[in-house]
Design an enzyme around this catalytic site. Structure first.
Site, PDB file in Angstrom:
ATOM      1  N   SER A 121       0.825  -1.208   0.000  1.00  0.00           N
ATOM      2  CA  SER A 121       0.000   0.000   0.000  1.00  0.00           C
ATOM      3  C   SER A 121       0.854   1.250   0.000  1.00  0.00           C
ATOM      4  CB  SER A 121      -0.871   0.038   1.261  1.00  0.00           C
ATOM      5  OG  SER A 121      -1.652  -1.112   1.370  1.00  0.00           O
ATOM      6  N   HIS A 142      -1.535  -2.769  -7.009  1.00  0.00           N
ATOM      7  CA  HIS A 142      -2.168  -2.557  -5.702  1.00  0.00           C
ATOM      8  C   HIS A 142      -3.696  -2.697  -5.801  1.00  0.00           C
ATOM      9  CE1 HIS A 142      -3.241   0.371  -2.247  1.00  0.00           C
ATOM     10  NE2 HIS A 142      -3.012  -0.829  -1.762  1.00  0.00           N
ATOM     11  N   GLU A 154      -4.225   0.087  -8.508  1.00  0.00           N
ATOM     12  CA  GLU A 154      -3.207   1.104  -8.807  1.00  0.00           C
ATOM     13  C   GLU A 154      -1.998   0.384  -9.393  1.00  0.00           C
ATOM     14  OE1 GLU A 154      -3.745   4.688  -5.576  1.00  0.00           O
ATOM     15  OE2 GLU A 154      -2.751   2.885  -4.880  1.00  0.00           O
ATOM     16  N   ASN A 193      -4.048   5.901  -0.944  1.00  0.00           N
ATOM     17  CA  ASN A 193      -3.692   5.950   0.483  1.00  0.00           C
ATOM     18  C   ASN A 193      -3.063   7.273   0.877  1.00  0.00           C
ATOM     19  OD1 ASN A 193      -4.616   3.516   1.746  1.00  0.00           O
ATOM     20  ND2 ASN A 193      -3.236   2.443   0.367  1.00  0.00           N
TER      21      ASN A 193
HETATM   22  N1  LIG Z   1      -5.921  -4.552   4.366  1.00  0.00           N
HETATM   23  C1  LIG Z   1      -6.213  -3.765   3.346  1.00  0.00           C
HETATM   24  O1  LIG Z   1      -7.290  -3.154   3.285  1.00  0.00           O
HETATM   25  C2  LIG Z   1      -5.224  -3.628   2.208  1.00  0.00           C
HETATM   26  C3  LIG Z   1      -5.649  -3.030   1.011  1.00  0.00           C
HETATM   27  C4  LIG Z   1      -4.737  -2.951  -0.058  1.00  0.00           C
HETATM   28  C5  LIG Z   1      -3.445  -3.408   0.103  1.00  0.00           C
HETATM   29  N2  LIG Z   1      -3.062  -3.960   1.295  1.00  0.00           N
HETATM   30  C6  LIG Z   1      -1.690  -4.467   1.392  1.00  0.00           C
HETATM   31  O2  LIG Z   1      -1.695  -5.869   1.159  1.00  0.00           O
HETATM   32  C7  LIG Z   1      -0.641  -6.491   1.923  1.00  0.00           C
HETATM   33  C8  LIG Z   1      -1.238  -7.570   2.794  1.00  0.00           C
HETATM   34  O3  LIG Z   1      -2.168  -6.968   3.672  1.00  0.00           O
HETATM   35  P1  LIG Z   1      -3.341  -7.815   4.360  1.00  0.00           P
HETATM   36  O4  LIG Z   1      -4.319  -6.835   4.876  1.00  0.00           O
HETATM   37  O5  LIG Z   1      -3.776  -8.912   3.465  1.00  0.00           O
HETATM   38  O6  LIG Z   1      -2.533  -8.453   5.596  1.00  0.00           O
HETATM   39  P2  LIG Z   1      -2.925  -9.729   6.474  1.00  0.00           P
HETATM   40  O7  LIG Z   1      -2.195  -9.571   7.740  1.00  0.00           O
HETATM   41  O8  LIG Z   1      -4.410  -9.919   6.479  1.00  0.00           O
HETATM   42  O9  LIG Z   1      -2.307 -10.972   5.648  1.00  0.00           O
HETATM   43  C9  LIG Z   1      -0.943 -11.184   5.445  1.00  0.00           C
HETATM   44  C10 LIG Z   1      -0.726 -12.687   5.290  1.00  0.00           C
HETATM   45  O10 LIG Z   1       0.636 -12.926   4.949  1.00  0.00           O
HETATM   46  C11 LIG Z   1       1.051 -14.100   5.616  1.00  0.00           C
HETATM   47  N3  LIG Z   1       2.515 -14.139   5.708  1.00  0.00           N
HETATM   48  C12 LIG Z   1       3.319 -13.520   6.594  1.00  0.00           C
HETATM   49  N4  LIG Z   1       4.606 -13.799   6.321  1.00  0.00           N
HETATM   50  C13 LIG Z   1       4.610 -14.616   5.243  1.00  0.00           C
HETATM   51  C14 LIG Z   1       5.628 -15.254   4.489  1.00  0.00           C
HETATM   52  N5  LIG Z   1       6.916 -15.089   4.789  1.00  0.00           N
HETATM   53  N6  LIG Z   1       5.274 -16.045   3.441  1.00  0.00           N
HETATM   54  C15 LIG Z   1       3.964 -16.225   3.122  1.00  0.00           C
HETATM   55  N7  LIG Z   1       2.968 -15.634   3.802  1.00  0.00           N
HETATM   56  C16 LIG Z   1       3.268 -14.839   4.839  1.00  0.00           C
HETATM   57  C17 LIG Z   1       0.346 -14.050   6.963  1.00  0.00           C
HETATM   58  O11 LIG Z   1       0.264 -15.343   7.547  1.00  0.00           O
HETATM   59  C18 LIG Z   1      -1.021 -13.481   6.562  1.00  0.00           C
HETATM   60  O12 LIG Z   1      -1.950 -14.502   6.265  1.00  0.00           O
HETATM   61  C19 LIG Z   1       0.051  -5.367   2.691  1.00  0.00           C
HETATM   62  O13 LIG Z   1       1.156  -4.925   1.946  1.00  0.00           O
HETATM   63  C20 LIG Z   1      -1.032  -4.294   2.750  1.00  0.00           C
HETATM   64  O14 LIG Z   1      -0.487  -2.999   2.891  1.00  0.00           O
HETATM   65  C21 LIG Z   1      -3.923  -4.103   2.347  1.00  0.00           C
END
Ligand SMILES: NC(=O)c1ccc[n+]([C@@H]2O[C@H](COP(=O)([O-])OP(=O)(O)OC[C@H]3O[C@@H](n4cnc5c(N)ncnc54)[C@H](O)[C@@H]3O)[C@@H](O)[C@H]2O)c1
Length: 299
Positions: A121, A142, A154, A193
Site C-alpha cells: 500500500s 495494488h 493502482e 492511500n
Molecule cells: N488490508 C487492506 O485493506 C489492504 C488493502 C490494499 C493493500 N493492502 C496491502 O496488502 C498487503 C497484505 O495486507 P493484508 O491486509 O492482506 O494483511 P494480512 O495480515 O491480512 O495478511 C498477510 C498474510 O501474509 C502471511 N505471511 C506472513 N509472512 C509470510 C511469508 N513469509 N510467506 C507467506 N505468507 C506470509 C500471513 O500469515 C497473513 O496470512 C500489505 O502490503 C497491505 O499494505 C492491504
C-alpha cells in the site's frame, strides 16, 4: 497476449485471499504460499467462505464456485512458484519481511518472463525491486479491499520497471481480471492511500481527543457525506496494524505530521485490537467471532 497463465500469490490474509479468489474466478490457476501449514489452512478457509458468501448472495453459481475452488492450491513452500508467470506478493506491510520474500522469489523463479508484483500500500516499489536481480520485471499492482468487490488497481512502475512489464501487468488485471487501472508514480501511498490515510488518522485523533464517540464520527460521515463506511469502521476493515504500517511509511517518506500515527492507534495495535480481523477495533464484531468459530464447509 500477456503470457500470464499461472499466478502465484504470497500471503493468504485479507488481500492475498481476495486476489487469489478473483484470479480463480477468472479461470486462472493460482498457487498461494503461506508461512506454514496452519496459516495455509486458514487462508484456504478464508477463500472458501468468501466464495460461499458469493453463492449465497446470488453473485456466483455453485458450478462456478466448484470450478474456482479447483483452481486454487495453497502451499507453505515458496519453491512451488518457480515456474509461475506472475507472482503477487501480499504479506504484511513490513519492509524487511517483503524484502525477504522478494529475495527468496528471485532465487526460486526460473522463467525470464516472470513478473514479480507487490500489493504494497505504501512501500516504494523500487526498494523491493532492487532486492532482486530483475528490477525491470518488478511492478506495484495494488488491489483494494474487498478485492472481489472493488474494481480499482493502482499500477505502480518503479524507475526501473520496463514498459513491457507494466503493459503485461495492466493487460492481465484489466483484460483477464476485469479491473480498472490508475497509474501512479512510485511514491509512498501512491494515489489513494496518500489521500485516504490522513483522513483516517484525523478520525482517530478526533476520537482520541474526546470530541465525539466512534459511533458518531462514523455516522457523521455516512449520513452527512454519503460514504458507505465511516472512517473508523473503514480503519477496522483495513486492519489497524496495516493502517499504522501505511502511516509509518508515509511519515518516513514525507515527514508531515498529518501522516504520523496517533498514539491511540499504536496502543490499539499493541493490544491486539486490529479491527474486523481480530473481532474488535473501534467497533466490536461479534458476527466475525461466530464465523471464525464455525466449522469449515467440507470440500
Ligand atoms: N488490508 C487492506 O485493506 C489492504 C488493502 C490494499 C493493500 N493492502 C496491502 O496488502 C498487503 C497484505 O495486507 P493484508 O491486509 O492482506 O494483511 P494480512 O495480515 O491480512 O495478511 C498477510 C498474510 O501474509 C502471511 N505471511 C506472513 N509472512 C509470510 C511469508 N513469509 N510467506 C507467506 N505468507 C506470509 C500471513 O500469515 C497473513 O496470512 C500489505 O502490503 C497491505 O499494505 C492491504
Amino acid at each position: 497476449m500477456t503470457g500470464i497463465e499461472r499466478v502465484g500469490v504470497v500471503g493468504c490474509g485479507l488481500m492475498g485471499a481476495g486476489i487469489a479468489e478473483v484470479c480463480a474466478r477468472a479461470d486462472v490457476p493460482v498457487t498461494i504460499v503461506e508461512r506454514d501449514t496452519q496459516a495455509a489452512r486458514a487462508g484456504l478457509l478464508r477463500i472458501t467462505r468468501s466464495l460461499d458468501r458469493a453463492v449465497a448472495h446470488g453473485r456466483l453459481d455453485a458450478a462456478r464456485r466448484e470450478a474456482a475452488t479447483g483452481l486454487i492450491t495453497v502451499v507453505d513452500q515458496i519453491e512451488a512458484l518457480h515456474d509461475h508467470d506472475l507472482v503477487i506478493e501480499a504479506v504484511p506491510e513490513d519492509e524487511s519481511l517483503k524484502l525477504d520474500v522478494f529475495t527468496r522469489l528471485d532465487s526460486v523463479i526460473t522463467g525470464d518472463h516472470t513478473i514479480l508484483a507487490t500489493n504494497t500500500s505504501s512501500i516504494p516499489v523500487i526498494r523491493l525491486a532492487t532486492a532482486t536481480t530483475r528490477p525491470d520485471r518488478v511492478v506495484g499492482v495494488h488491489f483494494f479491499n474487498p478485492v472481489p468487490v472493488l474494481r480499482l488497481v493502482e499500477l505502480v512502475p518503479s524507475l526501473l520497471t520496463s514498459p513491457t512489464t507494466t503493459a503485461r501487468a495492466e493487460d492481465f488485471v484489466t483484460g483477464r481480471l476485469g479491473k480498472e487501472v490508475v497509474r501512479t508514480r512510485d511514491k509512498a501511498g501512491f494515489i489513494v492511500n496518500a489521500l485516504l490515510v490522513p483522513y483516517l488518522l484525523a478520525a482517530v485523533r478526533m476520537l482520541e481527543s474526546g470530541s465525539a464517540t466512534a459511533e458518531d464520527i462514523d455516522r457523521g460521515m455516512v449520513l452527512g457525506c454519503a460514504h458507505p463506511l465511516g472512517p473508523l469502521a473503514l480503519t477496522d476493515l483495513i486492519g489497524l496494524d496495516t493502517t499504522r504500517a501505511i502511516a509509518e511509511s508515509l511519515y518516513a517518506e514525507f515527514r508531515e505530521p498529518q501522516y504520523s500515527p496517533p498514539p491511540l492507534l499504536s496502543r490499539m495495535v499493541e493490544a491486539g485490537l486490529l479491527g474486523r480481523k481480530s473481532g474488535r477495533g473501534f467497533h466490536v464484531y461479534e458476527e466475525h467471532r461466530r464465523e471464525a468459530a464455525a466449522p469449515a464447509r467440507p470440500r
